[in-house]
Enzyme design. Structure first.
Site, PDB file in Angstrom:
ATOM      1  CG  ASN A   1      -0.636   5.518  -0.817  1.00  0.00           C
ATOM      2  OD1 ASN A   1      -1.574   5.261  -1.553  1.00  0.00           O
ATOM      3  ND2 ASN A   1      -0.751   5.608   0.497  1.00  0.00           N
TER       4      ASN A   1
ATOM      5  NE  ARG B   1      -5.065   2.782  -6.121  1.00  0.00           N
ATOM      6  CZ  ARG B   1      -4.593   1.572  -5.873  1.00  0.00           C
ATOM      7  NH1 ARG B   1      -4.623   0.642  -6.797  1.00  0.00           N
ATOM      8  NH2 ARG B   1      -4.094   1.285  -4.691  1.00  0.00           N
TER       9      ARG B   1
ATOM     10  CD  GLU C   1      -2.937  -1.210   0.285  1.00  0.00           C
ATOM     11  OE1 GLU C   1      -3.098  -0.231  -0.477  1.00  0.00           O
ATOM     12  OE2 GLU C   1      -3.601  -2.258   0.184  1.00  0.00           O
TER      13      GLU C   1
END
Lengths: 149, 102
Positions: free
Chosen positions: A52, A106, A48
């Site tokens: 990002n 997303r 994650e």
């Protein structure tokens, strides 16, 4: 709490490196003899954080992602994922579940996953300078040969 | 990474294989949507038994397909999710959108 081991690396913000990043961190952490669930939690959180950087921090192109991990004598691990990208305008807002600035698919759950799967997550960000995510997790104590070393 | 599609009557089953992350989810989405467009199934079954890892990109993948099915009243089933995948799905509350069979 003293650091007993550390690694650091950097890589280009290409999505093909997402799998590499989580594999590298989980291989390093495996010396603490974590459970499968603990190692999966760490892999998911790293995935994650790195995503990002790729999707948000360097959305205009490519940049470097800096990843480091430290192991402490109390069997905890501290993982740092840093970029020198665009920065986050409002960190608290960005960390709200389902909040996302990009369209497409997303889910806006990146930080929620990191916070749920790690014991502690800290985010520092400066517009135009970049973002640093620091995540900590305590690995459970189990009797094993590795734990004695 | 791959998606194998099987069509049986009104059901499309997509066997997803490999890691689901931001890198792989786009191609998986394309393959599954092709089959939804072609077959408009009343049930889309996503088989996760071949999935080795999933992050929140997989949530986006499931939620997006749910939206596409909802447009014409199709429903969604998820099968074969391992512990790590199930944990991510539960965090996102996917059991509210799909029939979740372990």
């Amino acid at each position: 709490m003293t650091a007993v081991n550390k690694f650091s690396m950097n890589m280009m913000s290409k999505s093909a490196n997402e799998g590499f990043a989580r594999a590298a961190v989980s291989a390093f952490v495996s010396q603490l003899d974590p459970t499968l669930e603990e190692i999966n939690d760490i892999k998911t959180a790293v995935s994650e954080a790195v995503t990002n950087c790729i999707v948000h921090a360097y959305k205009e192109g490519y940049g470097k992602i800096y990843i480091s991990a430290e192991i402490f004598d109390n069997k905890s691990v501290k993982i740092t994922v840093r970029d020198k990208g665009c920065g986050i305008e409002n960190v608290n807002k960005a960390m709200e579940p389902l909040f996302t600035t990009v369209g497409g698919e997303r889910a806006g759950l990146g930080f929620a996953v990191m916070q749920s799967f790690m014991d502690n997550v800290k985010v520092r960000s400066k517009i135009g300078k970049g973002t640093t995510v620091v995540m900590e997790k305590r690995i459970s104590l189990r009797y094993s040969a590795n734990a004695q070393k | 990474m791959s998606v194998e599609i099987k069509v049986s009557g009104q059901t499309v089953t997509a066997f997803i294989k490999g890691d689901i992350d931001h890198h792989t989810a786009g191609e998986m989405r394309r393959l599954i949507d092709n089959s939804i467009d072609l077959n408009t199934p009343s049930l889309l079954s996503l088989d996760f038994s071949g999935v080795s890892f999933m992050d929140s990109s997989g949530i986006g993948l499931v939620m997006g397909r749910y939206r596409n099915l909802s447009k014409y009243g199709g429903s969604l089933r998820i099968t074969g999710a391992g512990e790590q995948i199930y944990k991510v799905m539960k965090l996102a509350g996917l059991e509210k959108l799909a029939i979740l069979e372990k």
